[in-house]
Motif scaffolding. Structure first.
Motif, PDB file in Angstrom:
ATOM      1  N   SER A 186       0.787  -1.217   0.000  1.00 29.80           N
ATOM      2  CA  SER A 186       0.000   0.000   0.000  1.00 29.80           C
ATOM      3  C   SER A 186       0.819   1.267   0.000  1.00 29.80           C
ATOM      4  CB  SER A 186      -0.931   0.007   1.224  1.00 29.80           C
ATOM      5  OG  SER A 186      -0.166  -0.036   2.406  1.00 29.80           O
ATOM      6  N   ASP A 187       2.133   1.187   0.078  1.00 28.32           N
ATOM      7  CA  ASP A 187       2.905   2.419   0.104  1.00 28.32           C
ATOM      8  C   ASP A 187       4.327   2.159  -0.359  1.00 28.32           C
ATOM      9  OD1 ASP A 187       4.649   1.726   2.470  1.00 28.32           O
ATOM     10  OD2 ASP A 187       2.703   1.665   3.444  1.00 28.32           O
ATOM     11  N   THR A 238       4.252   7.318   9.001  1.00 27.35           N
ATOM     12  CA  THR A 238       5.383   7.574   8.104  1.00 27.35           C
ATOM     13  C   THR A 238       5.465   9.027   7.664  1.00 27.35           C
ATOM     14  OG1 THR A 238       3.997   6.870   6.238  1.00 27.35           O
ATOM     15  CG2 THR A 238       5.445   5.219   7.232  1.00 27.35           C
ATOM     16  N   THR A 239       4.333   9.752   7.705  1.00 32.62           N
ATOM     17  CA  THR A 239       4.331  11.140   7.232  1.00 32.62           C
ATOM     18  C   THR A 239       4.260  12.149   8.377  1.00 32.62           C
ATOM     19  OG1 THR A 239       1.924  11.038   6.972  1.00 32.62           O
ATOM     20  CG2 THR A 239       3.273  10.537   5.038  1.00 32.62           C
ATOM     21  N   ARG A 240       4.335  11.690   9.631  1.00 35.62           N
ATOM     22  CA  ARG A 240       4.223  12.644  10.734  1.00 35.62           C
ATOM     23  C   ARG A 240       5.065  12.186  11.916  1.00 35.62           C
ATOM     24  NH1 ARG A 240      -1.000  12.157  12.184  1.00 35.62           N
ATOM     25  NH2 ARG A 240      -1.540  13.266  10.272  1.00 35.62           N
ATOM     26  N   THR A 241       5.856  13.084  12.456  1.00 35.68           N
ATOM     27  CA  THR A 241       6.625  12.836  13.668  1.00 35.68           C
ATOM     28  C   THR A 241       6.131  13.770  14.755  1.00 35.68           C
ATOM     29  OG1 THR A 241       8.594  12.200  12.406  1.00 35.68           O
ATOM     30  CG2 THR A 241       8.929  12.840  14.702  1.00 35.68           C
ATOM     31  N   TYR A 242       5.858  13.229  15.927  1.00 41.86           N
ATOM     32  CA  TYR A 242       5.402  14.040  17.046  1.00 41.86           C
ATOM     33  C   TYR A 242       6.594  14.481  17.899  1.00 41.86           C
ATOM     34  CZ  TYR A 242       0.406  13.075  16.449  1.00 41.86           C
ATOM     35  OH  TYR A 242      -0.883  13.024  15.975  1.00 41.86           O
ATOM     36  N   TYR A 243       6.490  15.686  18.446  1.00 43.34           N
ATOM     37  CA  TYR A 243       7.487  16.211  19.367  1.00 43.34           C
ATOM     38  C   TYR A 243       6.793  16.618  20.665  1.00 43.34           C
ATOM     39  CZ  TYR A 243      10.576  16.441  15.307  1.00 43.34           C
ATOM     40  OH  TYR A 243      11.327  16.114  14.211  1.00 43.34           O
TER      41      TYR A 243
END
Length: 374
Positions: free
Chosen positions: A2-3, A344-349
């Motif tokens: 899917s990706d 995969t498209t977002r990293t949290y801080y």
């Protein structure tokens, strides 16, 4: 599949052997073992698109020097048409190097190449490979695209839309269509009420692409489509094609979709539970939505998370919540769970993440939660 991240691992020696076996079956002179060995070495450390390029280059080195003869070999191995909606990431994934072959080596033979892409897209997709032909053989390619929009095959009709999207993900931007998308809209006219959801999804995505750069033209088009073709299929296409404008709170887009009365919507309080959490947990949004007007209204409700980025700045992301119709004076309780987990498209801080509730594009309540470091 899917990706890109899961797909790339298939384009090494094993992928080369799967495709090479098909080539060898129709062209016995093909150096199968050399093809596989070369692919295993050359793809190391490469990402998806470069791995596919390696396999395409290996084909070019081992097929007849004449491009028309070489592409005829590749068309001969394609097999039966895939069923609607299967697409490039499952049933036809192994044919990505075949489409890349046409993209890389076929520009000097546009008629032969467009014929090949017609066949390829019935088993895989031609949405990436067709784009240099749009740019370098514009009139010929757009005439073919216009014809394909009437094809009995939903896979071919989808290509008529998907291949000319101005901002197709993973692909080169078609800057000419960003500046003037009217030729694209001429094709989409034919497909706006297509019986295939697979095709309509592409049309809606295409319309959404165009709306990023030409919102007024898209709104005028959507309004006209809704008036001229009042079918459930066209309504679905318009609704999904306007999604970015709706998320931005464009009042004309919202009104076109029947959302009214946002200025009469009230949210006394937004509660976030818990208001402190760590990665992997879920925060629950809870609030009452009140229609203060003496008329019923349809309200599109979204929520916006202002994600903390590296360095402390924030970046808003709009998420769909619901659409509700409230009677005059009606109050309704709404809840939404939002998982705080990396994708995969977002990293949290760590830090304070603001949350807004947006009703018909208007912010009606705000709160925040604190993400603690693990």
């Amino acid at each position: 599949m899917s990706d890109e991240y899961g797909l790339k691992r298939h384009f090494g020696g094993a992928g080369a052997r799967r495709l090479g076996d098909l080539v060898h079956a129709v062209h016995p002179e093909f150096d199968l073992e050399g093809y596989v060995a070369e692919a295993e070495v050359r793809v190391q450390g490469l990402e998806l698109k470069d791995r596919v390029r390696v396999l395409a280059e290996g084909l070019r080195a081992r097929l007849p020097a004449s491009y028309p003869e070489a592409v005829a070999v590749l068309v001969a191995l394609l097999g039966d048409e895939i069923t609607e909606g299967k697409g490039m990431f499952n049933a036809g994934w192994h044919l990505m190097p075949v489409a890349r072959f046409v993209e890389e080596y076929g520009l000097d033979h546009p008629t032969v190449s467009l014929d090949a892409l017609y066949e390829i897209t019935r088993r895989h997709t031609g949405e990436f490979a067709i784009r240099p032909f749009v740019e370098q053989h514009h009139d010929l390619t757009m005439k073919r695209v216009a014809d394909w929009a009437h094809s009995p095959s939903p896979n071919v009709r989808r290509l008529a839309s998907e291949g000319i999207r101005p901002r197709l993900p993973w692909a080169r931007t078609l800057t000419g269509f960003v500046a003037d998308p009217r030729p694209v809209l001429d094709v989409l006219e034919v497909l706006r009420s297509d019986p295939s959801p697979y095709v309509r999804t592409s049309v809606a995505n295409n319309l959404n692409d165009i709306a990023r750069d030409n919102p007024d033209l898209v709104l005028a088009t959507a309004r006209r489509w809704s008036e001229e073709s009042p079918t459930p299929q066209t309504a679905w296409t318009v609704r999904h094609g306007l999604r970015t404008l709706v998320k931005k709170g464009d009042q004309e887009a919202l009104a076109l979709l029947g959302a009214t009365g946002g200025d009469h919507a009230r949210i006394p309080q937004l509660t976030l539970t818990p208001d402190e959490l760590t990665m992997g947990q879920t925060v629950t949004l809870a609030f009452d939505l009140h229609n203060t007007d003496d008329r019923p209204h349809t309200l599109t409700v979204d929520y916006v998370v202002h994600h903390v980025r590296k360095g402390g700045r924030t970046l808003p992301k709009v998420f769909k919540l619901t659409t509700v119709t409230l009677a005059a004076g009606e109050r309704r309780s709404l809840r939404k769970q939002h998982a705080v987990r990396e994708i995969t498209t977002r990293t949290y801080y760590p830090g304070e993440h603001g949350v807004d509730i947006q009703v018909n594009g208007l912010v009606r309540a705000s709160a925040s939660f604190t993400l603690r470091p693990l």
